[in-house]
Motif scaffolding. Structure first.
Motif, PDB file in Angstrom:
ATOM      1  N   ALA A 160      27.061  41.736 -74.462  1.00  0.00           N
ATOM      2  CA  ALA A 160      27.981  42.769 -74.939  1.00  0.00           C
ATOM      3  C   ALA A 160      27.384  44.160 -74.739  1.00  0.00           C
ATOM      4  N   ALA A 161      26.085  44.306 -74.999  1.00  0.00           N
ATOM      5  CA  ALA A 161      25.419  45.599 -74.802  1.00  0.00           C
ATOM      6  C   ALA A 161      25.456  46.006 -73.333  1.00  0.00           C
ATOM      7  N   LEU A 162      25.269  45.054 -72.451  1.00  0.00           N
ATOM      8  CA  LEU A 162      25.339  45.336 -71.017  1.00  0.00           C
ATOM      9  C   LEU A 162      26.762  45.720 -70.620  1.00  0.00           C
ATOM     10  N   ASP A 163      27.739  44.981 -71.117  1.00  0.00           N
ATOM     11  CA  ASP A 163      29.142  45.230 -70.775  1.00  0.00           C
ATOM     12  C   ASP A 163      29.623  46.613 -71.233  1.00  0.00           C
ATOM     13  N   ARG A 164      29.189  47.065 -72.390  1.00  0.00           N
ATOM     14  CA  ARG A 164      29.648  48.363 -72.897  1.00  0.00           C
ATOM     15  C   ARG A 164      28.785  49.520 -72.399  1.00  0.00           C
ATOM     16  N   GLY A 165      27.789  49.227 -71.573  1.00  0.00           N
ATOM     17  CA  GLY A 165      26.963  50.281 -70.993  1.00  0.00           C
ATOM     18  C   GLY A 165      25.840  50.755 -71.881  1.00  0.00           C
ATOM     19  N   GLY A 166      25.574  50.030 -72.952  1.00  0.00           N
ATOM     20  CA  GLY A 166      24.490  50.398 -73.851  1.00  0.00           C
ATOM     21  C   GLY A 166      23.125  49.947 -73.362  1.00  0.00           C
ATOM     22  N   LEU A 167      23.124  49.252 -72.242  1.00  0.00           N
ATOM     23  CA  LEU A 167      21.897  48.682 -71.703  1.00  0.00           C
ATOM     24  C   LEU A 167      22.038  48.599 -70.192  1.00  0.00           C
ATOM     25  N   SER A 168      21.001  48.996 -69.482  1.00  0.00           N
ATOM     26  CA  SER A 168      21.009  48.869 -68.025  1.00  0.00           C
ATOM     27  C   SER A 168      20.653  47.437 -67.650  1.00  0.00           C
ATOM     28  N   LEU A 169      20.863  47.095 -66.404  1.00  0.00           N
ATOM     29  CA  LEU A 169      20.491  45.760 -65.935  1.00  0.00           C
ATOM     30  C   LEU A 169      18.984  45.564 -66.032  1.00  0.00           C
ATOM     31  N   ARG A 170      18.242  46.610 -65.755  1.00  0.00           N
ATOM     32  CA  ARG A 170      16.785  46.545 -65.888  1.00  0.00           C
ATOM     33  C   ARG A 170      16.390  46.280 -67.346  1.00  0.00           C
TER      34      ARG A 170
END
Length: 112
Positions: free
Chosen positions: A60-70
């Motif tokens: 969810a954090a990745l999907d909402r942009g709160g976390l980069s793939l790295r």
């Protein structure tokens, strides 16, 4: 833990760390890796991907942009290490959430 309570001895911590490293070597050896920190994204999102329930908050954090793939990969590496230190065979939601919190607190110290 309070200051009045004795903490875990250094010898006990060392024993847990060595046991966790042995588990990592056993798990990662087929890919010629020794530690979770060496695991590439493809492995962490493929063969070593935690159960969907365990990684739901991270996804969810990745999907909402709160976390980069790295950042996502770094959290997964840390979640695997936390699971290894706790004697679990794969990360659970609590390991992933703890890894996310540790990463966030590290980021805050760097930027604050």
């Amino acid at each position: 833990m309070t200051l009045d309570e004795p903490g875990e001895s250094s010898a006990a911590v060392l024993e847990r760390v060595l046991a966790a490293r042995a588990v990592q070597q056993d798990r990662l050896g087929r890919w010629d890796l020794r530690m979770n920190s060496q695991a590439p994204m493809g492995l962490l999102t493929g063969a070593l991907r935690p159960a969907a329930a365990a990684s739901a908050a991270l996804d969810a954090a990745l999907d909402r942009g709160g976390l980069s793939l790295r950042g996502y990969v770094r959290v997964l590496r840390l979640a695997w290490t936390l699971a290894d230190m706790a004697g679990r065979t794969s990360p659970e939601a609590e390991d992933v959430e703890a890894a996310m919190q540790l990463r966030q607190s590290t980021e805050e110290r760097r930027t604050g």
